[in-house]
Design a protein around this motif. Structure first.
Motif, PDB file in Angstrom:
ATOM      1  N   UNK A 132       0.836  -1.198   0.000  1.00 36.48           N
ATOM      2  CA  UNK A 132       0.000   0.000   0.000  1.00 36.48           C
ATOM      3  C   UNK A 132       0.869   1.245   0.000  1.00 36.48           C
ATOM      4  N   UNK A 133       1.995   1.184   0.715  1.00 34.16           N
ATOM      5  CA  UNK A 133       2.928   2.312   0.740  1.00 34.16           C
ATOM      6  C   UNK A 133       3.550   2.541  -0.635  1.00 34.16           C
ATOM      7  N   UNK A 158      -3.987   5.790  -0.287  1.00 35.12           N
ATOM      8  CA  UNK A 158      -3.152   4.594  -0.159  1.00 35.12           C
ATOM      9  C   UNK A 158      -2.225   4.674   1.047  1.00 35.12           C
ATOM     10  N   UNK A 159      -1.528   5.819   1.204  1.00 35.47           N
ATOM     11  CA  UNK A 159      -0.617   5.927   2.344  1.00 35.47           C
ATOM     12  C   UNK A 159      -1.409   6.014   3.652  1.00 35.47           C
ATOM     13  N   UNK A 223       8.738   8.470   1.594  1.00 35.51           N
ATOM     14  CA  UNK A 223       8.280   7.711   2.757  1.00 35.51           C
ATOM     15  C   UNK A 223       8.214   6.219   2.535  1.00 35.51           C
ATOM     16  N   UNK A 224       8.204   5.789   1.283  1.00 36.88           N
ATOM     17  CA  UNK A 224       8.118   4.353   0.995  1.00 36.88           C
ATOM     18  C   UNK A 224       9.449   3.624   1.177  1.00 36.88           C
ATOM     19  N   UNK A 225      10.540   4.360   1.285  1.00 36.92           N
ATOM     20  CA  UNK A 225      11.860   3.720   1.391  1.00 36.92           C
ATOM     21  C   UNK A 225      11.967   2.767   2.581  1.00 36.92           C
ATOM     22  N   UNK A 226      11.454   3.125   3.782  1.00 35.07           N
ATOM     23  CA  UNK A 226      11.550   2.181   4.902  1.00 35.07           C
ATOM     24  C   UNK A 226      10.895   0.826   4.631  1.00 35.07           C
TER      25      UNK A 226
END
Length: 451
Positions: A132-133, A158-159, A223-226
Motif C-alpha cells: 500500500x505504501x 493509499x498511504x 516515505x516508501x523507502x523504509x
C-alpha cells in the motif's frame, strides 16, 4: 537485561517502527512544506497569475508564500478582491480534501486490522501492508508529473490505508515481543518514530534540500523507502510468539521464536504465562470498560488538534505574521521538540505510569492551546505576541508528547487479551482516524482568513 537485548529483539523493534510508525509521521507532515507548490500546480489561482509580470517569479509574489496581491493590482487586472478570495477558498477546500484523504484511508486500514493480523500474523500483515505504501508513493510521483488532483487523492488514500493498518500492527507487535518489564518503553517506540518521521519530513522540506517546486512529488514518495528496508530485513525477524502460540496453536514455533528473542534456552516460564492468558479468553466480554477508555483516549488524541499542527504548521505561523522561511524553520523546531519530549516520555513512563502522564499531558495541552488561541486573536496587541504564540505551540507539544501521544497506543495492547487485541485495536484506531479526518478537513476553514 542482557537476555532481552538480542539482535533478533532489537532488530524486530526498530525495523517494525521504522517501516510502520515512521511512515505514519512522514505522511502526516510531508504535505506541510510543499503545500504552496502543490496548490500552485494542482489548483492554480487565476487571480494570482494576473498579478505576475514577466519578470516576477511565482515564489516571490504568490500569497501562499507570504506576499499578498493587493486590491489595486487585482482590480487593475480585471480580477476583483471577491474573485480572488473565492479562488483562495476553493484552493484551500480542494487541498484540505486531499490532505484529509489520508485519514479516510486510515479509517479503512484500521477496520482491516483484525482480519490482517489474524490472517497473516503481525509480521506478515506488515509485509503485505508495504505494498500500500509503494502504491501511494507511485501516485505521489504521478500527481506531480500529470498535474493530477485525482492522483494526489489516491496517493493520500493509499498511504493513509498503510498508516491506519500500521498503527494497529506496530504497537501490537513491539509489545508482544517484549518482556513484561520492558513493554512500557517498547510501547513508546511507535510514537517516538512517528515524531522522527514528522521531523524528517520537516527538515527535508527546507528549500535548500528538497523543498523545491520541481521535487515535491519525489519528496512525498520518499516515505516508501523504509518499506524496502522492511522487506529486505524481514527474513531475520520472528513472528509474535503470542500469535503463534495462542492463535496458531504452534507451541514449538513459539518456543523457538522466544528463544531467539530472549537469547536463552529456557523460556518455559514465559510460555506458561502465554498459555494462562489463552485460558482467560472467555472473559473477553468483561473488557467493555477498557474498550471505552481506549476509544475515548484515541479520539481525544486527535480531537486535541495535534494533526492540525503538523498538517498546517506553516499556515499557522504565517497567520502569526512570520515569513515562509521563518515558518519552515519554526516547524522543524516543533518537530525536534516533539522527538525530544517523546524520549522524555520513554524515560519516565514506568516511574509516573500511563495514567499519570496521560492526564498531566492533557492538562498542559489545554493550558497552552488556550494561550495559542489568545495569541492569534490579539496578535497585534504587542510586538512580543507572535513570539508568545511559538512558546504556546512548543508547550502544547510538550503536553502531547508526554502522555496523550504514546499512551493510547500502549493501552490498545495492554488492556486486552490476545484475541481481543485485533478487534479492540480496529475499533479504537478507526475512531482515532475518524477524529483525525474531522480535524484535517475542517481546520483550514478557520485559517483561510489568515492567509
Amino acid at each position: 537485561m542482557g537476555e532481552k537485548m538480542t539482535s533478533t529483539f532489537l532488530g524486530g523493534l526498530i525495523i517494525c517502527v521504522l517501516a510502520g510508525s515512521f511512515q505514519y509521521g512522514w505522511n502526516v507532515s510531508n504535505v506541510n512544506g510543499p503545500a504552496g507548490f502543490i496548490k500552485e500546480k494542482l489548483y492554480p489561482n487565476l487571480c494570482v497569475d494576473k498579478c505576475l509580470s514577466d519578470a516576477d517569479s511565482l515564489e516571490e509574489t504568490n500569497p501562499l508564500y507570504g506576499k499578498q496581491c493587493n486590491s489595486t493590482v487585482l482590480e487593475d487586472e480585471s480580477c476583483t478582491v471577491e474573485e480572488y478570495t473565492g479562488f483562495v477558498k476553493n484552493q484551500e477546500n480542494q487541498f484540505s480534501t486531499a490532505v484529509s484523504m489520508f485519514t479516510v484511508g486510515g479509517m479503512a486500514g484500521s477496520f482491516s486490522t483484525t482480519f490482517m493480523v489474524t490472517r497473516f500474523g503481525r509480521k506478515g500483515a506488515q509485509f503485505v501492508n508495504c505494498f500500500a505504501s509503494f502504491i501511494g508513493g507511485a501516485f505521489y510521483v504521478a500527481a506531480y508529473y500529470l498535474s493530477s488532483h485525482y492522483c494526489l487523492l489516491l496517493a493520500r488514500l493509499a498511504v493513509g490505508y498503510f498508516a491506519g493498518l500500521a498503527t494497529g500492527i506496530c504497537p501490537m507487535y513491539v509489545i508482544e515481543i517484549s518482556t513484561a518489564d520492558f513493554r512500557g518503553k517498547a510501547g513508546v517506540l511507535p510514537q517516538l518514530f512517528i515524531t522522527i518521521g514528522i521531523l524528517t519530513a520537516q527538515i527535508l522540506a527546507f528549500p535548500s534540500i528538497l523543498g523545491k517546486a520541481s521535487l515535491w512529488g519525489w519528496f512525498m514518495a520518499l516515505g516508501s523507502i523504509p518499506c524496502i528496508v522492511w522487506i529486505l530485513y524481514s527474513p531475520k525477524m520472528v513472528e509474535s510468539p503470542r500469535y503463534t502460540l495462542i492463535e496458531k496453536n504452534n507451541s514449538e514455533q513459539a518456543q523457538e521464536d522466544l528463544q531467539k528473542l530472549r537469547g536463552v534456552e529456557d523460556v518455559s516460564g514465559e510460555l506458561a504465562e502465554l498459555e494462562e492468558e489463552a485460558a482467560k479468553l472467555k472473559e473477553m466480554l468483561s473488557f467493555k470498560w477498557q474498550l471505552m477508555i481506549v476509544c475515548i483516549a484515541q479520539m481525544g488524541q486527535q480531537l486535541s488538534g495535534i494533526n492540525a499542527i503538523f498538517f498546517y504548521t506553516n499556515d499557522i505561523f504565517k497567520a502569526a505574521g512570520f515569513s515562509v522561511e521563518t515558518s519552515t524553520m519554526i516547524s522543524a523546531l516543533v518537530g525536534l521538540e516533539n522527538v525530544g519530549m517523546t524520549f522524555v516520555s520513554l524515560a519516565v513512563i514506568e516511574k509516573f505510569g500511563r495514567t499519570g502522564l496521560h492526564v498531566g499531558g492533557n492538562v498542559l495541552m489545554v493550558i497552552f492551546c488556550l494561550g495559542m488561541f489568545l495569541c492569534l486573536k490579539y496578535l497585534t496587541a504587542a510586538s512580543f505576541v507572535p513570539y508568545l504564540s511559538i512558546v504556546c505551540i512548543l508547550g502544547y507539544i510538550v503536553g502531547f508528547a508526554l502522555g496523550p501521544g504514546p499512551v493510547p497506543w500502549i493501552w490498545n495492547s495492554e488492556y486486552f487479551p490476545q484475541r481481543a487485541r485485533g478487534p479492540a485495536g480496529s475499533v479504537s484506531c478507526a475512531l482515532n482516524w475518524t477524529a483525525a479526518f474531522v480535524v484535517g478537513k475542517f481546520f483550514p476553514i478557520g485559517t483561510v482568513s489568515f492567509i
